[in-house]
Motif scaffolding. Sequence first.
Motif, PDB file in Angstrom:
ATOM      1  N   ALA A 107     -49.603 -12.350 -35.696  1.00 56.06           N
ATOM      2  CA  ALA A 107     -50.050 -11.686 -36.861  1.00 56.06           C
ATOM      3  C   ALA A 107     -49.537 -10.010 -36.964  1.00 56.06           C
ATOM      4  CB  ALA A 107     -51.300 -11.618 -37.051  1.00 56.06           C
ATOM      5  N   GLY A 108     -49.622  -9.567 -35.566  1.00 63.34           N
ATOM      6  CA  GLY A 108     -49.262  -8.042 -35.496  1.00 63.34           C
ATOM      7  C   GLY A 108     -47.925  -7.707 -35.080  1.00 63.34           C
ATOM      8  N   GLY A 109     -47.894  -7.347 -33.700  1.00 62.17           N
ATOM      9  CA  GLY A 109     -46.436  -6.903 -33.286  1.00 62.17           C
ATOM     10  C   GLY A 109     -45.614  -8.067 -33.169  1.00 62.17           C
ATOM     11  N   GLY A 110     -45.983  -9.167 -33.051  1.00 64.78           N
ATOM     12  CA  GLY A 110     -44.784 -10.166 -33.042  1.00 64.78           C
ATOM     13  C   GLY A 110     -44.511 -10.525 -34.295  1.00 64.78           C
ATOM     14  N   ASP A 111     -44.838 -10.181 -35.358  1.00 63.54           N
ATOM     15  CA  ASP A 111     -44.748 -10.124 -36.897  1.00 63.54           C
ATOM     16  C   ASP A 111     -44.046 -11.577 -37.167  1.00 63.54           C
ATOM     17  OD1 ASP A 111     -44.118  -9.434 -39.299  1.00 63.54           O
ATOM     18  OD2 ASP A 111     -42.460  -8.462 -38.831  1.00 63.54           O
ATOM     19  N   ASN A 112     -44.610 -12.674 -37.086  1.00 68.74           N
ATOM     20  CA  ASN A 112     -44.209 -13.970 -37.439  1.00 68.74           C
ATOM     21  C   ASN A 112     -45.109 -14.749 -37.980  1.00 68.74           C
ATOM     22  OD1 ASN A 112     -43.049 -16.849 -37.465  1.00 68.74           O
ATOM     23  ND2 ASN A 112     -41.427 -16.197 -35.863  1.00 68.74           N
ATOM     24  N   ASP A 113     -45.345 -14.892 -39.216  1.00 66.70           N
ATOM     25  CA  ASP A 113     -46.350 -15.476 -39.904  1.00 66.70           C
ATOM     26  C   ASP A 113     -46.437 -17.141 -39.438  1.00 66.70           C
ATOM     27  OD1 ASP A 113     -47.012 -13.384 -41.201  1.00 66.70           O
ATOM     28  OD2 ASP A 113     -46.251 -13.722 -43.194  1.00 66.70           O
ATOM     29  N   LEU A 114     -45.226 -17.473 -39.275  1.00 64.99           N
ATOM     30  CA  LEU A 114     -45.168 -19.177 -39.143  1.00 64.99           C
ATOM     31  C   LEU A 114     -45.787 -19.261 -37.784  1.00 64.99           C
ATOM     32  CD1 LEU A 114     -44.270 -22.003 -39.755  1.00 64.99           C
ATOM     33  CD2 LEU A 114     -42.105 -21.673 -38.861  1.00 64.99           C
ATOM     34  N   LEU A 115     -45.417 -18.470 -36.704  1.00 67.24           N
ATOM     35  CA  LEU A 115     -45.940 -18.606 -35.410  1.00 67.24           C
ATOM     36  C   LEU A 115     -47.512 -18.359 -35.155  1.00 67.24           C
ATOM     37  CD1 LEU A 115     -43.002 -17.652 -33.067  1.00 67.24           C
ATOM     38  CD2 LEU A 115     -43.813 -20.035 -33.643  1.00 67.24           C
ATOM     39  N   CYS A 116     -47.704 -17.598 -36.145  1.00 66.05           N
ATOM     40  CA  CYS A 116     -49.087 -17.001 -36.251  1.00 66.05           C
ATOM     41  C   CYS A 116     -50.160 -18.496 -36.585  1.00 66.05           C
ATOM     42  CB  CYS A 116     -49.476 -16.164 -37.013  1.00 66.05           C
ATOM     43  SG  CYS A 116     -51.240 -15.636 -37.281  1.00 66.05           S
ATOM     44  N   ALA A 117     -49.482 -19.032 -37.743  1.00 67.73           N
ATOM     45  CA  ALA A 117     -50.084 -20.300 -38.134  1.00 67.73           C
ATOM     46  C   ALA A 117     -50.278 -21.471 -37.142  1.00 67.73           C
ATOM     47  CB  ALA A 117     -49.220 -20.707 -39.553  1.00 67.73           C
ATOM     48  N   VAL A 118     -48.825 -21.638 -36.316  1.00 69.79           N
ATOM     49  CA  VAL A 118     -49.014 -22.490 -35.296  1.00 69.79           C
ATOM     50  C   VAL A 118     -49.840 -22.441 -34.365  1.00 69.79           C
ATOM     51  CG1 VAL A 118     -47.565 -23.661 -33.741  1.00 69.79           C
ATOM     52  CG2 VAL A 118     -46.496 -22.972 -35.841  1.00 69.79           C
ATOM     53  N   SER A 119     -49.978 -21.039 -33.979  1.00 67.95           N
ATOM     54  CA  SER A 119     -51.060 -20.659 -33.142  1.00 67.95           C
ATOM     55  C   SER A 119     -52.758 -20.928 -33.506  1.00 67.95           C
ATOM     56  CB  SER A 119     -50.897 -19.232 -32.695  1.00 67.95           C
ATOM     57  OG  SER A 119     -49.811 -18.878 -32.427  1.00 67.95           O
ATOM     58  N   VAL A 120     -52.675 -20.644 -34.694  1.00 69.73           N
ATOM     59  CA  VAL A 120     -54.285 -21.029 -35.052  1.00 69.73           C
ATOM     60  C   VAL A 120     -54.134 -22.644 -35.339  1.00 69.73           C
ATOM     61  CG1 VAL A 120     -55.373 -21.037 -37.216  1.00 69.73           C
ATOM     62  CG2 VAL A 120     -54.390 -18.866 -36.538  1.00 69.73           C
ATOM     63  N   PHE A 121     -53.112 -23.361 -35.716  1.00 66.36           N
ATOM     64  CA  PHE A 121     -53.184 -24.713 -35.705  1.00 66.36           C
ATOM     65  C   PHE A 121     -53.508 -25.278 -34.367  1.00 66.36           C
ATOM     66  CE2 PHE A 121     -51.542 -28.976 -35.466  1.00 66.36           C
ATOM     67  CZ  PHE A 121     -52.071 -29.736 -36.499  1.00 66.36           C
ATOM     68  N   CYS A 122     -52.925 -24.892 -33.269  1.00 65.71           N
ATOM     69  CA  CYS A 122     -53.234 -25.078 -31.699  1.00 65.71           C
ATOM     70  C   CYS A 122     -54.686 -24.949 -31.534  1.00 65.71           C
ATOM     71  CB  CYS A 122     -52.235 -24.206 -30.847  1.00 65.71           C
ATOM     72  SG  CYS A 122     -50.424 -24.898 -30.896  1.00 65.71           S
ATOM     73  N   LEU A 123     -55.170 -23.736 -31.962  1.00 58.76           N
ATOM     74  CA  LEU A 123     -56.652 -23.474 -31.787  1.00 58.76           C
ATOM     75  C   LEU A 123     -57.299 -24.559 -32.257  1.00 58.76           C
ATOM     76  CD1 LEU A 123     -58.310 -19.848 -32.224  1.00 58.76           C
ATOM     77  CD2 LEU A 123     -59.398 -22.139 -32.364  1.00 58.76           C
ATOM     78  N   ALA A 124     -57.399 -24.840 -33.626  1.00 56.91           N
ATOM     79  CA  ALA A 124     -58.083 -25.575 -34.269  1.00 56.91           C
ATOM     80  C   ALA A 124     -57.918 -26.945 -33.829  1.00 56.91           C
ATOM     81  CB  ALA A 124     -57.681 -25.492 -35.877  1.00 56.91           C
ATOM     82  N   SER A 125     -56.709 -27.487 -33.786  1.00 53.60           N
ATOM     83  CA  SER A 125     -56.612 -28.976 -33.461  1.00 53.60           C
ATOM     84  C   SER A 125     -57.024 -29.373 -32.074  1.00 53.60           C
ATOM     85  CB  SER A 125     -55.331 -29.162 -33.358  1.00 53.60           C
ATOM     86  OG  SER A 125     -54.283 -28.436 -32.646  1.00 53.60           O
TER      87      SER A 125
END
Length: 218
Positions: A107-125
């Motif tokens: 969400a910050g320095g890595g600047d990639n919305d899709l991978l941010c969403a995939v990380s959140v998905f990993c967390l939630a799932s």
Amino acid sequence: MLNKYARAFFTRVLTPFAAMLLRWGVSPDAVTLIGTAGSVAGALVFFPRGEFFWGVITVTLFIFSDLVDGNMARQAGRSSKWGAFLDSTLDRVADAAIFGGLAMWYAGGGDNDLLCAVSVFCLASGQVVSYTKARGEALGFPVNVSGLVERAERLVISLTAAGFAGLHKFGVPYIEWLLPIALWVVAAGSLVTVAQRMLTVRRESAELEAAGAAEGVK
Ligand SMILES: CCCCCCCC/C=C\CCCCCCCC(=O)OC[C@H](COP(=O)(O)O[C@@H]1[C@H](O)[C@H](OP(=O)(O)O)[C@@H](O)[C@H](O)[C@H]1O)OC(=O)CCCCCCC/C=C\CCCCCCCC
Ligand SMILES: Nc1ccn([C@@H]2O[C@H](COP(=O)(O)O)[C@@H](O)[C@H]2O)c(=O)n1
Ligand SMILES: [Mg+2]
Ligand SMILES: [Mg+2]
């Protein structure tokens, strides 16, 4: 799978260390708490800044406490329901920090919305994977399934990839792609695991009802 096959190996390796901590008067609960605090700190200090190598080293050092605390409790004959509750609950906290830290990077320095969403998905799932088992067991079902990607797999895949991806900062080219690949693998694997566990509880529930109906007919 790792839980089944690697656990015996780590139990053998970590038993003398667990015994030493007991001799020093350290309690299993203290190890659970310190291990979680260290994992959370390592993940939230290093991952959001893209310092994956040092983050993984720190998290790995502390996360092994999860294999030591139960070992200590068993050696001391002090395994308790409270300890089991504390251990499982704090596992969820550490997992949230690990995948949350990765999401913060993207969400910050890595600047990639899709991978941010995939990380959140990993967390939630990952949390849902654990919840399916806990809720199923609380309802009295055996939940006789581990599934494709248990916690140990989620952590080993993500942390190994993050650790190697972190070598990019030391000049190793292209290696940073390991982390996105691992996140996609964990996300897909967790989704499959949720389905496997839900279908198992559905089958066990139907079998129990059928057995109850057959009992009523007699
Ligand atoms: C040059 C470096 C090469 C590195 C290669 C790395 C290879 C991998 C290295 C190590 C392998 C570690 C394997 C660890 C296997 C652990 C097996 C195990 O027993 O895991 C389970 C255990 C505790 O389980 P619990 O019963 O306490 O937990 C339950 C679980 O949470 C359930 O969750 P669910 O599955 O349902 O979602 C809950 O339902 C239940 O409530 C709960 O009780 O331990 C763990 O889970 C902790 C696992 C530790 C994993 C360590 C990860 C470290 C991995 C890699 C670090 C690699 C570093 C590489 C750096 C590279 C730098 C260049
Ligand atoms: N503080 C603690 C932690 C764990 N336990 C017991 O160990 C079991 C978990 O074993 P692991 O090898 O997976 O860590 C847990 O179910 C408890 O019975 C404990 O008593 N106190
Ligand atoms: Mg443990
Ligand atoms: Mg645990």
